[in-house]
Design a protein around this motif. Structure first.
Motif, short mmCIF file in Angstrom:
data_model
loop_
_atom_site.label_atom_id
_atom_site.label_comp_id
_atom_site.label_asym_id
_atom_site.label_seq_id
_atom_site.Cartn_x
_atom_site.Cartn_y
_atom_site.Cartn_z
N GLU A 1 0.83 -1.21 0.00
CA GLU A 1 0.00 0.00 0.00
C GLU A 1 0.86 1.26 0.00
O GLU A 1 0.59 2.21 -0.74
N THR A 2 1.90 1.26 0.81
CA THR A 2 2.82 2.40 0.83
C THR A 2 3.52 2.53 -0.51
O THR A 2 3.70 3.63 -1.04
N LYS B 1 2.34 1.68 -3.43
CA LYS B 1 1.39 2.25 -4.39
C LYS B 1 1.31 3.77 -4.24
O LYS B 1 1.29 4.50 -5.23
N ARG B 2 1.27 4.25 -2.99
CA ARG B 2 1.20 5.70 -2.76
C ARG B 2 2.48 6.38 -3.23
O ARG B 2 2.43 7.45 -3.87
N LEU B 3 3.63 5.79 -2.93
CA LEU B 3 4.90 6.36 -3.38
C LEU B 3 4.97 6.42 -4.90
O LEU B 3 5.40 7.43 -5.47
N ALA C 1 2.47 6.50 -7.05
CA ALA C 1 1.53 7.51 -7.54
C ALA C 1 2.13 8.90 -7.41
O ALA C 1 2.02 9.73 -8.33
N ASN C 2 2.76 9.18 -6.27
CA ASN C 2 3.40 10.47 -6.07
C ASN C 2 4.57 10.67 -7.04
O ASN C 2 4.76 11.78 -7.56
#
Length: 82
Positions: A7-8, A10-12, A14-15
């Motif tokens: 999950e982390t 995926k966020r990284l 995306a950023n």
């Protein structure tokens, strides 16, 4: 990315996509899903030489480390989903 949960990751990613618009971004990853959306993937061999270059779709159509590893990681994810 190997030190974070999915999950982390995926966020990284995306950023990175957002911040990297119009720039070259280099990502080293052991989970091939992390780089599957890249414009270009460079596969290095154990000596640091270039084994293959291409998009995810092109690399999974070719014989080689990328396709074998992609297939293995997909099987592992399927098992985790059971």
């Amino acid at each position: 990315l190997s030190a974070v949960d999915t999950e982390t990751e995926k966020r990284l990613l995306a950023n990175l996509r957002e911040a990297g618009q119009g720039r070259t971004v280099v990502i080293a990853a052991h989970r091939l899903g992390s780089v599957a959306g890249a414009n270009q993937i460079v596969v290095l061999d154990e000596d640091g030489g270039v084994e293959a270059i291409g998009t995810h779709d092109a690399l999974v159509r070719q014989e080689g480390w990328y396709r074998r590893t992609w297939n293995q990681q997909q099987r592992e994810e399927e098992l985790l989903d059971l």
